[in-house]
Design a protein around this motif. Structure first.
Motif, PDB file in Angstrom:
ATOM      1  N   GLU A  20       0.824  -1.204   0.000  1.00 50.04           N
ATOM      2  CA  GLU A  20       0.000   0.000   0.000  1.00 50.04           C
ATOM      3  C   GLU A  20       0.855   1.248   0.000  1.00 50.04           C
ATOM      4  O   GLU A  20       1.979   1.261   0.501  1.00 50.04           O
ATOM      5  N   TRP A  21       0.291   2.295  -0.555  1.00 52.17           N
ATOM      6  CA  TRP A  21       0.906   3.620  -0.605  1.00 52.17           C
ATOM      7  C   TRP A  21      -0.172   4.615  -0.186  1.00 52.17           C
ATOM      8  O   TRP A  21      -1.294   4.570  -0.710  1.00 52.17           O
ATOM      9  N   LEU A  22       0.124   5.470   0.797  1.00 52.81           N
ATOM     10  CA  LEU A  22      -0.830   6.460   1.310  1.00 52.81           C
ATOM     11  C   LEU A  22      -0.244   7.858   1.149  1.00 52.81           C
ATOM     12  O   LEU A  22       0.924   8.078   1.468  1.00 52.81           O
ATOM     13  N   TYR A  23      -1.045   8.808   0.692  1.00 53.79           N
ATOM     14  CA  TYR A  23      -0.640  10.202   0.558  1.00 53.79           C
ATOM     15  C   TYR A  23      -1.688  11.045   1.267  1.00 53.79           C
ATOM     16  O   TYR A  23      -2.881  10.939   0.966  1.00 53.79           O
ATOM     17  N   VAL A  24      -1.277  11.861   2.221  1.00 50.92           N
ATOM     18  CA  VAL A  24      -2.224  12.662   3.003  1.00 50.92           C
ATOM     19  C   VAL A  24      -2.532  13.965   2.265  1.00 50.92           C
ATOM     20  O   VAL A  24      -1.629  14.739   1.945  1.00 50.92           O
ATOM     21  N   LEU A  25      -3.815  14.180   1.998  1.00 55.39           N
ATOM     22  CA  LEU A  25      -4.280  15.409   1.351  1.00 55.39           C
ATOM     23  C   LEU A  25      -4.653  16.480   2.374  1.00 55.39           C
ATOM     24  O   LEU A  25      -4.317  17.651   2.193  1.00 55.39           O
ATOM     25  N   ALA A  26      -5.367  16.077   3.433  1.00 57.38           N
ATOM     26  CA  ALA A  26      -5.830  17.029   4.451  1.00 57.38           C
ATOM     27  C   ALA A  26      -5.989  16.311   5.777  1.00 57.38           C
ATOM     28  O   ALA A  26      -6.333  15.128   5.820  1.00 57.38           O
TER      29      ALA A  26
END
Length: 88
Positions: A20-26
């Protein structure tokens, strides 16, 4: 890839096959990966092998918005939140 908004949810570490790859937007994301715990803020990324027990969700009472990219086993992803009450 999925865009998700996560509200408070039960903390339950689970392993499964994949990556998995997670990118935080807000907001702020709390990620527990095995015995490691971290807080990610907008613009920060985490990637990991999901065979390690893991959990992620909001770091506080506010929802967190993320981009979530699954590896080859993404079609087997499990959503661990329940339905929300309709706004009325």
């Amino acid at each position: 890839m999925h865009k998700q908004v996560l509200a408070h949810r039960e903390q339950r570490l689970v392993p499964h096959s994949g990556y998995e790859w997670l990118y935080v937007l807000a907001g702020e994301l709390r990620l527990i990966l095995g015995e490691r715990e971290m807080t990610l803020r907008p613009g920060e990324v985490a990637e990991f092998d999901t065979s390690a027990p893991h959990w992620f969700g909001p770091a506080d009472a506010e929802a967190v918005e993320i981009l979530h990219l699954f590896g080859p086993h993404g079609d087997q992803a499990v959503v661990r939140t329940g339905p929300t009450a309709a706004n009325g």
